[in-house]
Design an enzyme around this catalytic site. Structure first.
Site, PDB file in Angstrom:
ATOM      1  N   ARG A 140       0.782  -0.975   0.085  1.00 34.85           N
ATOM      2  CA  ARG A 140       0.031  -0.142  -0.212  1.00 34.85           C
ATOM      3  C   ARG A 140       0.855   1.264   0.045  1.00 34.85           C
ATOM      4  O   ARG A 140       0.772   2.090  -1.107  1.00 34.85           O
ATOM      5  CB  ARG A 140      -0.696   0.247   1.463  1.00 34.85           C
ATOM      6  CG  ARG A 140      -1.786  -1.254   1.386  1.00 34.85           C
ATOM      7  CD  ARG A 140      -2.573  -1.109   2.119  1.00 34.85           C
ATOM      8  NE  ARG A 140      -2.473  -0.791   3.882  1.00 34.85           N
ATOM      9  CZ  ARG A 140      -2.566  -2.313   4.312  1.00 34.85           C
ATOM     10  NH1 ARG A 140      -2.851  -3.325   3.774  1.00 34.85           N
ATOM     11  NH2 ARG A 140      -2.056  -2.025   5.655  1.00 34.85           N
ATOM     12  N   LYS A 168     -12.550  15.191   4.570  1.00 32.27           N
ATOM     13  CA  LYS A 168     -13.698  14.344   3.640  1.00 32.27           C
ATOM     14  C   LYS A 168     -14.695  13.451   4.261  1.00 32.27           C
ATOM     15  O   LYS A 168     -14.533  12.962   5.064  1.00 32.27           O
ATOM     16  CB  LYS A 168     -12.652  13.769   1.832  1.00 32.27           C
ATOM     17  CG  LYS A 168     -13.516  13.797   1.134  1.00 32.27           C
ATOM     18  CD  LYS A 168     -13.930  12.420   0.379  1.00 32.27           C
ATOM     19  CE  LYS A 168     -13.690  10.627   1.019  1.00 32.27           C
ATOM     20  NZ  LYS A 168     -13.963  10.018  -0.185  1.00 32.27           N
ATOM     21  N   GLU A 210     -18.999  16.245   0.880  1.00 29.51           N
ATOM     22  CA  GLU A 210     -19.649  15.464  -0.870  1.00 29.51           C
ATOM     23  C   GLU A 210     -20.860  14.589   0.030  1.00 29.51           C
ATOM     24  O   GLU A 210     -20.931  12.898   0.479  1.00 29.51           O
ATOM     25  CB  GLU A 210     -18.563  13.727  -0.352  1.00 29.51           C
ATOM     26  CG  GLU A 210     -18.294  13.095  -1.603  1.00 29.51           C
ATOM     27  CD  GLU A 210     -17.127  12.227  -1.687  1.00 29.51           C
ATOM     28  OE1 GLU A 210     -17.460  11.002  -2.744  1.00 29.51           O
ATOM     29  OE2 GLU A 210     -16.507  12.199  -0.401  1.00 29.51           O
ATOM     30  N   LYS A 230     -18.267  18.597  -3.154  1.00 32.70           N
ATOM     31  CA  LYS A 230     -17.899  17.532  -3.853  1.00 32.70           C
ATOM     32  C   LYS A 230     -18.952  16.027  -4.350  1.00 32.70           C
ATOM     33  O   LYS A 230     -19.542  15.805  -3.816  1.00 32.70           O
ATOM     34  CB  LYS A 230     -16.244  16.379  -3.724  1.00 32.70           C
ATOM     35  CG  LYS A 230     -16.346  15.095  -4.048  1.00 32.70           C
ATOM     36  CD  LYS A 230     -15.003  14.098  -3.269  1.00 32.70           C
ATOM     37  CE  LYS A 230     -14.985  13.160  -4.218  1.00 32.70           C
ATOM     38  NZ  LYS A 230     -13.753  12.436  -3.583  1.00 32.70           N
TER      39      LYS A 230
END
EC number: 4.1.2.13
Length: 355
Positions: free
Chosen positions: A52, A142, A183, A225
């Site tokens: 990752r 976010k 979002e 978003k």
């Protein structure tokens, strides 16, 4: 209405405006460990921390790419990871003129009494976590709310719960110095046409901005978003120009001019579709008081992942693919994309997509 005017006010406004700089956009690299595992398994790479980390290093240290990126959304693990030479990723991004961001929601839970509709969790210790992330170098956050279109969905209950949840998250972020990305994703799943998507998106965005105002959120220090307005995944496709007209009209009807930028999610579109649709919006000559840009995950990484396949010898090829997508989307924010970048045209749609 009295919007937030605490000690971070000027910094929030400056950072939100910077992220919305025309020619730049956001790389969404905040996939959870489970989601990135699916990406890695698609190229036969084991889902362990080193792999990752290697993927993130491939993206963040790609020569020339960061000039097209204003922010990168990180998963908590990545916020504290380093390059193989021991340099924190946060420092790599800052030196490249990129603001680090952080995913702060804790996923969705089902709303009892609905047909599998969801609301997003993570408010409980959010203030404490935001303060910690700010200390670690993050400057925006976010939070993803997820709604679906069905015969009776989204219900008013789901719309209200998600709008209120986003607004609570936004004001907590601002009090701790982080620009909140709002979002509200309306999933593309289903046979609905573009008119239905436009109606639902307008309804949801109107509810979100009502809630943001009620919570005294400083709109100049936020970013939106949203999904693009498109037909459902099981419906007939339309041209980028039609998507652009519907999407911009929806924003004009719902998003205040105080918001500096709208950064679209790709929502499972192919790399090429997402870029062409964004380009078509920026070519439209109509009222657009916000900059229109991208916050893409899959649509920036798909061809890069395929080229890399987890092999060191493929690094240059993978970086070339990533640089090409960053440049293409940068051009799309200016309405100058000519469609000449190598791109993956395969749909990246995953039903009921979870981050």
């Amino acid at each position: 209405m009295s919007a937030y005017c605490g000690k971070y006010k000027d910094e929030l406004i400056k950072n939100a405006a910077y992220i919305g700089t025309p020619g730049k956009g956001i790389l969404a690299a905040d996939e959870s460990t489970g989601t990135i595992g699916k990406r890695l398994s698609s190229i036969n790479v084991e889902n362990v921390e080193e792999n990752r980390r290697a993927l993130r290093e491939l993206l963040f240290c790609c020569p020339g790419a960061l000039q097209y990126i204003s922010g990168v959304i990180l998963f908590e693990e990545t916020l504290y990871q380093k390059t193989k030479d021991g340099k924190p990723f946060v420092d790599v991004l800052k030196e490249g003129g990129v603001l680090p961001g952080i995913k702060v929601d804790k996923g969705t839970i089902e709303v009892v009494g609905t047909d599998k509709e969801t609301t997003t969790q993570g408010h409980d210790d959010l203030g404490k976590r935001c303060a910690k992330y700010y200390e670690a170098g993050a400057r925006f956050a976010k939070w993803r709310a997820v709604l679906k279109i069905g015969p009776n969905e989204p219900s008013q209950l789901a719309i209200d719960l998600n709008a209120q949840g986003l607004a609570r998250y936004a004001i907590i972020c601002q009090e701790n110095g982080l620009v909140p990305i709002v979002e509200p994703e309306i999933l593309v799943d289903g046979p609905h046409d573009i008119d239905r998507c436009a109606y639902v998106t307008e309804t949801v965005l109107a509810a979100c901005y009502k809630a943001l105002n009620e919570h005294h959120v400083l709109l100049e220090g936020t970013l939106l978003k949203p999904n693009m307005v498109t037909p459902g995944s099981d419906s007939k496709k339309v041209t980028p120009e039609v998507i652009a007209e519907y999407t911009v009209r929806t924003l004009q009807r719902t998003v205040p001019a105080a918001v500096p930028a709208v950064l679209f999610l790709s929502g499972g579109q192919s790399e090429e579709e997402a870029t062409r649709n964004l380009n078509a919006m920026n070519k439209l000559s109509t009222k657009k008081p916000w900059s229109l840009s991208f916050s893409f995950g899959r649509a920036l990484q798909a061809s890069t992942l395929k080229a890399w396949a987890g092999k060191v010898e493929n690094l240059e090829k993978a970086r070339a693919a990533f640089l090409a997508r960053c440049k293409a989307n940068s051009e799309a924010t200016l309405g100058t994309y000519k469609g000449d970048a190598a791109a993956d045209t395969e749909s990246l749609h995953v039903k009921d997509y979870k981050y």
